[in-house]
Write a protein that holds these residues in place. Structure first.
Motif, short mmCIF file in Angstrom:
data_model
loop_
_atom_site.label_atom_id
_atom_site.label_comp_id
_atom_site.label_asym_id
_atom_site.label_seq_id
_atom_site.Cartn_x
_atom_site.Cartn_y
_atom_site.Cartn_z
N ILE A 297 87.62 -60.81 -19.32
CA ILE A 297 87.78 -62.49 -19.06
C ILE A 297 89.05 -62.75 -18.36
CG2 ILE A 297 88.02 -64.58 -20.20
CD1 ILE A 297 86.70 -63.50 -22.75
N ASP A 298 88.90 -63.38 -17.35
CA ASP A 298 90.10 -63.31 -16.28
C ASP A 298 90.58 -64.95 -16.63
OD1 ASP A 298 89.86 -61.06 -14.35
OD2 ASP A 298 87.73 -61.86 -14.29
N VAL A 299 89.73 -65.75 -16.99
CA VAL A 299 90.26 -67.39 -17.00
C VAL A 299 89.42 -67.71 -18.58
CG1 VAL A 299 90.33 -69.43 -16.37
CG2 VAL A 299 90.31 -67.59 -14.82
N LEU A 300 90.31 -68.19 -19.47
CA LEU A 300 89.68 -68.65 -20.53
C LEU A 300 90.02 -70.33 -20.21
CD1 LEU A 300 88.79 -68.93 -23.51
CD2 LEU A 300 91.29 -68.74 -24.30
N LEU B 218 79.40 -69.05 -20.99
CA LEU B 218 79.10 -70.50 -21.78
C LEU B 218 79.13 -70.39 -23.31
CD1 LEU B 218 76.78 -72.02 -19.09
CD2 LEU B 218 79.21 -72.58 -19.17
N VAL B 219 80.25 -70.84 -23.87
CA VAL B 219 80.36 -70.81 -25.34
C VAL B 219 80.13 -72.34 -25.80
CG1 VAL B 219 81.72 -70.00 -27.31
CG2 VAL B 219 81.56 -68.70 -25.40
N ALA B 220 79.50 -72.65 -26.79
CA ALA B 220 79.50 -73.73 -27.65
C ALA B 220 78.43 -73.51 -28.73
CB ALA B 220 78.94 -74.85 -26.57
N ARG B 221 78.29 -74.61 -29.46
CA ARG B 221 77.24 -74.50 -30.87
C ARG B 221 75.72 -74.73 -30.35
NH1 ARG B 221 80.88 -78.32 -34.78
NH2 ARG B 221 81.07 -79.33 -32.62
N ASN B 222 75.59 -75.39 -29.39
CA ASN B 222 74.20 -75.74 -28.92
C ASN B 222 73.59 -75.19 -27.82
OD1 ASN B 222 72.01 -77.36 -28.01
ND2 ASN B 222 72.59 -79.12 -29.00
N MET C 98 84.09 -58.75 -9.48
CA MET C 98 83.59 -60.01 -9.79
C MET C 98 84.37 -60.62 -10.87
SD MET C 98 81.56 -62.61 -9.15
CE MET C 98 80.54 -61.71 -8.19
N SER C 99 85.26 -61.84 -10.85
CA SER C 99 85.97 -62.29 -11.74
C SER C 99 84.90 -63.03 -12.79
CB SER C 99 87.09 -63.28 -11.25
OG SER C 99 87.95 -62.54 -10.46
N THR C 100 85.50 -63.50 -13.95
CA THR C 100 84.84 -64.01 -15.17
C THR C 100 85.63 -65.36 -15.86
OG1 THR C 100 83.45 -62.21 -15.65
CG2 THR C 100 83.72 -63.78 -17.20
N ILE C 101 85.12 -66.34 -15.91
CA ILE C 101 85.86 -67.20 -16.78
C ILE C 101 84.70 -67.53 -17.87
CG2 ILE C 101 84.59 -68.99 -15.33
CD1 ILE C 101 86.67 -71.22 -15.79
N VAL C 102 85.36 -67.74 -18.93
CA VAL C 102 84.71 -68.27 -20.32
C VAL C 102 85.01 -69.73 -20.40
CG1 VAL C 102 84.56 -67.87 -22.65
CG2 VAL C 102 84.46 -65.87 -21.27
N ILE C 103 84.12 -70.51 -20.56
CA ILE C 103 84.33 -72.01 -21.07
C ILE C 103 83.91 -72.13 -22.48
CG2 ILE C 103 83.67 -74.51 -20.29
CD1 ILE C 103 82.99 -73.40 -17.64
#
Length: 241
Positions: A79-82, A30-34, A1-6
């Protein structure tokens, strides 16, 4: 399985990118402050059959960003896609107001550099060694098109930072040729979700998928702004879309 980090995942573009890549079998970090917003987006993706995990972090807090990306790798694999697309919060804009070109000062630029350029450098530096070691990977960095393709003097302090980021990614694209790792810059000249077809989050997310799969362009520009957007005082609204 591939992984994208947003990184900078939000309810419009982040959600659409997660859905698009998730439809192709990607797990989504999913990465963000909230945290609340992240969990809402993750719930939406889960409803579409996509595995999505949340990793709250502020990109201006480099140890926290590193910890979030490390946790994503531990939970979802390499992480395959950032995809890096931070956006200022109302608190950011109060602390570091937008400044017109003739009023730029050193202090007005420093906070924007922290959010856009330095956060981007930190995120890319985290994933790039592993991608190069594996001989594959995609880095997609997003900013407003005032980073270079268009002129936005009403928000000049931001464009100094995003222009630096754009220049670096274009150079990174050239430096990575032949390594199996691909980097591209996405410049958004649109009010996301508020204009025509080209400004729809799903349309833009399709472009991200095409960039990832075709791996040809160093830059893609989303163009859906009225010709007189500066005269109508829309530059600030454009930045916040």
């Amino acid at each position: 399985m591939s992984t994208i980090v947003i990184v900078g995942a939000g309810p419009q573009l982040g959600r659409a990118i997660g859905r698009r890549f998730g439809a192709e079998g990607f797990d989504v970090a999913l990465v963000a402050r909230n945290r609340t917003t992240l969990e809402e987006v993750a719930g939406d993706l889960a409803g579409a059959g996509v595995r999505a995990e949340v990793f709250p972090a502020d990109v201006t807090d480099r140890p926290a960003l590193h910890a979030a990306l490390t946790a994503a790798e531990e939970r979802l694999g390499p992480i395959d896609v950032l995809e890096y697309s931070p956006a200022p919060s109302p608190a950011d804009l109060r602390r570091a107001p937008l400044v017109e070109a003739t009023e730029v000062t050193v202090d007005s630029v420093l906070a924007q550099l922290d959010l856009y350029l330095l956060g981007g450098v930190a995120a890319v530096r985290h994933v790039l060694p592993g991608m190069r070691a594996r001989g594959t990977g995609t880095i997609l960095v997003t900013s407003g098109a005032g980073s270079g393709p268009i002129v936005a003097p009403h928000v000049a302090n931001v464009q100094i930072a995003t222009g630096g980021m754009r220049n670096w990614i274009l150079n990174l694209h050239a430096a990575l040729v032949g390594t199996g790792v691909y980097a591209a810059h996405v410049a958004i000249a649109a009010f996301i979700g508020q204009g025509g077809h080209d400004s729809r989050p799903e349309t833009i997310a399709d472009a991200y998928w095409r960039l990832h799969t075709e791996r040809a362009e160093a830059e893609y520009v989303v163009q859906d702004l009225p010709d007189d957007y500066l005269e109508r005082g829309l530059a600030d609204k454009f930045l916040e879309s």
